[in-house]
Design an enzyme around this catalytic site. Structure first.
Site, PDB file in Angstrom:
ATOM      1  NE  ARG A  58      -2.408  -1.396   3.370  1.00 28.60           N
ATOM      2  CZ  ARG A  58      -2.073  -2.606   3.821  1.00 28.60           C
ATOM      3  NH1 ARG A  58      -2.363  -3.677   3.102  1.00 28.60           N
ATOM      4  NH2 ARG A  58      -1.476  -2.750   4.979  1.00 28.60           N
ATOM      5  CD  GLU A  95       0.965 -10.383  16.735  1.00 29.61           C
ATOM      6  OE1 GLU A  95       0.538 -10.101  15.599  1.00 29.61           O
ATOM      7  OE2 GLU A  95       0.244 -10.549  17.725  1.00 29.61           O
TER       8      GLU A  95
HETATM    9  P1  AMP Z   1       4.621  -2.707  11.394  1.00 27.42           P
HETATM   10  O1  AMP Z   1       4.114  -3.468  12.569  1.00 27.42           O
HETATM   11  O2  AMP Z   1       4.759  -1.202  11.699  1.00 27.42           O
HETATM   12  O3  AMP Z   1       5.882  -3.277  10.833  1.00 27.42           O
HETATM   13  O4  AMP Z   1       3.494  -2.834  10.274  1.00 27.42           O
HETATM   14  C1  AMP Z   1       3.573  -3.848   9.360  1.00 27.42           C
HETATM   15  C2  AMP Z   1       2.877  -3.557   8.052  1.00 27.42           C
HETATM   16  O5  AMP Z   1       1.560  -4.015   8.177  1.00 27.42           O
HETATM   17  C3  AMP Z   1       2.821  -2.106   7.589  1.00 27.42           C
HETATM   18  O6  AMP Z   1       3.133  -2.069   6.204  1.00 27.42           O
HETATM   19  C4  AMP Z   1       1.404  -1.685   7.831  1.00 27.42           C
HETATM   20  O7  AMP Z   1       0.905  -1.014   6.701  1.00 27.42           O
HETATM   21  C5  AMP Z   1       0.642  -2.981   8.019  1.00 27.42           C
HETATM   22  N1  AMP Z   1      -0.213  -2.955   9.204  1.00 27.42           N
HETATM   23  C6  AMP Z   1       0.122  -3.304  10.473  1.00 27.42           C
HETATM   24  N2  AMP Z   1      -0.926  -3.203  11.291  1.00 27.42           N
HETATM   25  C7  AMP Z   1      -1.957  -2.767  10.528  1.00 27.42           C
HETATM   26  C8  AMP Z   1      -3.329  -2.443  10.803  1.00 27.42           C
HETATM   27  N3  AMP Z   1      -3.860  -2.554  12.028  1.00 27.42           N
HETATM   28  N4  AMP Z   1      -4.089  -2.017   9.784  1.00 27.42           N
HETATM   29  C9  AMP Z   1      -3.577  -1.901   8.531  1.00 27.42           C
HETATM   30  N5  AMP Z   1      -2.316  -2.191   8.211  1.00 27.42           N
HETATM   31  C10 AMP Z   1      -1.497  -2.605   9.204  1.00 27.42           C
END
Ligand code: AMP
Length: 170
Positions: A58, A95
């Site tokens: 995205r 995770e």
């Molecule tokens: P991160 O935990 O910051 O590494 O996020 C991982 C990826 O997953 C990123 O590219 C976010 O766009 C996506 N992401 C994580 N959590 C969400 C959420 N609750 N809603 C939408 N996208 C998410």
């Protein structure tokens, strides 16, 4: 316009307990899309980026629009095995387990000013991996703008010392 009205909460996606922040209604609304890109561009412009790096998938959509608006180039960070040329990779924690992202080894020249962009800042693992990719190639990270920041996951702490910005906070 309240951009928050264009974000759809999808409970239990992609797994139970996660509330997915869906930006598709914002992207589909011409006025909201322009407003979001303009607000991020206003923050980004003084940082004078040469390149926008977008994370799969995205981060490509608004990242491409931002690059065009700012007169910068665009670099794609992709999941392993998707890019056709020589790549550098950075691993990051999920995770459960690990994943990694790659960019083309010649995508960023030493000293180039790079803005890292994604739709959502959650735990910050993805963003931190992209910071490592930029720095491995000698680029300078001049900012990390996001559409949405999930503040309760403290992603900003993992990006300590970097210039982080978000349009909407939850
Ligand atoms: P991160 O935990 O910051 O590494 O996020 C991982 C990826 O997953 C990123 O590219 C976010 O766009 C996506 N992401 C994580 N959590 C969400 C959420 N609750 N809603 C939408 N996208 C998410």
């Amino acid at each position: 316009m309240n951009l928050g009205d264009k974000i759809r909460d999808v409970p239990d996606f992609p797994k139970p307990g996660i509330v997915f922040k869906d930006i598709m209604p914002l992207l589909a609304d011409a006025e909201a899309l322009r407003e979001a890109v303009e607000q991020i561009a206003a923050w980004a412009e003084p940082r004078k980026p040469d390149l926008i790096l977008g994370a799969e998938a995205r981060g490509y959509i608004t990242g491409g629009a931002l690059a065009c608006r700012l007169g910068a180039g665009f670099v794609a960070a992709r999941k392993p095995g998707k890019l056709p040329w020589r790549t550098v990779a950075a691993k990051y924690a999920l995770e459960y387990g690990f994943d990694s992202l790659e960019v083309h080894a010649d995508a960023i020249q030493k000293g180039q000013r790079v803005l890292i962009h994604d739709d959502v800042l959650a735990t910050g693992g993805t963003a931190k991996a992209t910071v490592e990719l930029v720095e491995q190639l000698g680029g300078q990270v001049v900012g990390l703008p996001f559409i949405i920041e999930l503040e309760f996951l403290n992603g900003r702490d993992r990006l300590d010392g970097y210039d982080v910005y978000s349009l909407l906070q939850y």
